[in-house]
Design a protein around this motif. Sequence first.
Motif, PDB file in Angstrom:
ATOM      1  N   GLU A   6       0.830  -1.201   0.000  1.00 43.25           N
ATOM      2  CA  GLU A   6       0.000   0.000   0.000  1.00 43.25           C
ATOM      3  C   GLU A   6       0.867   1.253   0.000  1.00 43.25           C
ATOM      4  O   GLU A   6       1.994   1.246   0.501  1.00 43.25           O
ATOM      5  CB  GLU A   6      -0.917   0.042   1.224  1.00 43.25           C
ATOM      6  N   ARG A  19      -5.894   9.525  -2.187  1.00 41.72           N
ATOM      7  CA  ARG A  19      -6.040   8.300  -2.943  1.00 41.72           C
ATOM      8  C   ARG A  19      -4.979   7.323  -2.489  1.00 41.72           C
ATOM      9  O   ARG A  19      -3.783   7.589  -2.613  1.00 41.72           O
ATOM     10  CB  ARG A  19      -5.929   8.510  -4.448  1.00 41.72           C
ATOM     11  N   SER A  21      -3.154   3.655  -2.876  1.00 44.10           N
ATOM     12  CA  SER A  21      -2.859   2.691  -3.922  1.00 44.10           C
ATOM     13  C   SER A  21      -2.377   1.393  -3.307  1.00 44.10           C
ATOM     14  O   SER A  21      -1.751   1.388  -2.247  1.00 44.10           O
ATOM     15  CB  SER A  21      -1.773   3.232  -4.861  1.00 44.10           C
ATOM     16  N   CYS A  22      -2.661   0.313  -3.994  1.00 44.66           N
ATOM     17  CA  CYS A  22      -2.194  -1.008  -3.571  1.00 44.66           C
ATOM     18  C   CYS A  22      -1.619  -1.693  -4.801  1.00 44.66           C
ATOM     19  O   CYS A  22      -2.349  -1.963  -5.761  1.00 44.66           O
ATOM     20  CB  CYS A  22      -3.332  -1.811  -2.986  1.00 44.66           C
ATOM     21  N   ARG A  72     -10.001  -0.676  -9.623  1.00 48.17           N
ATOM     22  CA  ARG A  72      -8.854  -1.525  -9.899  1.00 48.17           C
ATOM     23  C   ARG A  72      -8.451  -1.416 -11.354  1.00 48.17           C
ATOM     24  O   ARG A  72      -9.290  -1.135 -12.212  1.00 48.17           O
ATOM     25  CB  ARG A  72      -9.129  -2.978  -9.521  1.00 48.17           C
ATOM     26  N   MET A  78      -3.156  -3.081  -9.916  1.00 54.19           N
ATOM     27  CA  MET A  78      -3.331  -2.020  -8.933  1.00 54.19           C
ATOM     28  C   MET A  78      -4.769  -1.952  -8.464  1.00 54.19           C
ATOM     29  O   MET A  78      -5.714  -2.196  -9.229  1.00 54.19           O
ATOM     30  CB  MET A  78      -2.945  -0.655  -9.511  1.00 54.19           C
ATOM     31  N   TYR A  80      -7.175   0.841  -6.033  1.00 55.73           N
ATOM     32  CA  TYR A  80      -7.155   2.197  -5.499  1.00 55.73           C
ATOM     33  C   TYR A  80      -8.329   2.416  -4.548  1.00 55.73           C
ATOM     34  O   TYR A  80      -9.396   1.828  -4.713  1.00 55.73           O
ATOM     35  CB  TYR A  80      -7.238   3.214  -6.633  1.00 55.73           C
ATOM     36  N   GLN A  82     -10.162   5.827  -3.387  1.00 55.87           N
ATOM     37  CA  GLN A  82     -10.312   7.269  -3.419  1.00 55.87           C
ATOM     38  C   GLN A  82     -11.149   7.697  -2.236  1.00 55.87           C
ATOM     39  O   GLN A  82     -12.288   7.255  -2.095  1.00 55.87           O
ATOM     40  CB  GLN A  82     -10.967   7.714  -4.722  1.00 55.87           C
ATOM     41  N   CYS A  96      -4.669  -3.205   2.428  1.00 60.13           N
ATOM     42  CA  CYS A  96      -5.168  -3.823   1.200  1.00 60.13           C
ATOM     43  C   CYS A  96      -5.145  -5.334   1.412  1.00 60.13           C
ATOM     44  O   CYS A  96      -4.214  -5.863   2.045  1.00 60.13           O
ATOM     45  CB  CYS A  96      -4.254  -3.408   0.056  1.00 60.13           C
TER      46      CYS A  96
END
Length: 120
Positions: A6, A19, A21-22, A72, A78, A80, A82, A96
Amino acid sequence: QVQLVESGGRLVQAGGSLRLSCAASGRTFSSYVMGWFRQAPEKEREFVMSISWNGGTTYYADAVKGRFTISRDNNKNMVYLQMNSLKPEDTAIYYCAASRQQYPPTYDYWGQGTQVTVSS
């Protein structure tokens, strides 16, 4: 085997946006259900949102309804999260997770988490 990392957590003021991210490793990422969870200090880990393998179905916790969105990109491995209209109660470590089983998801793999802090 899936490894998850993450990123994107930081300090933000209430009302702001972030935001997360993973990034996932593995060639079978597109077959996994992906989820976001969070854990606030002295509280148990709780479900935030999830997304099906093709992005067609999402689930969310009532606490984030209308404010958070999950997405995704299977081409980039990835996922996400938000987060808009952030509140101090959103402060937590966000994790994640990936599940090979579609329903119910079992979340076999977890990332190390990213800290989100929302100041009032």
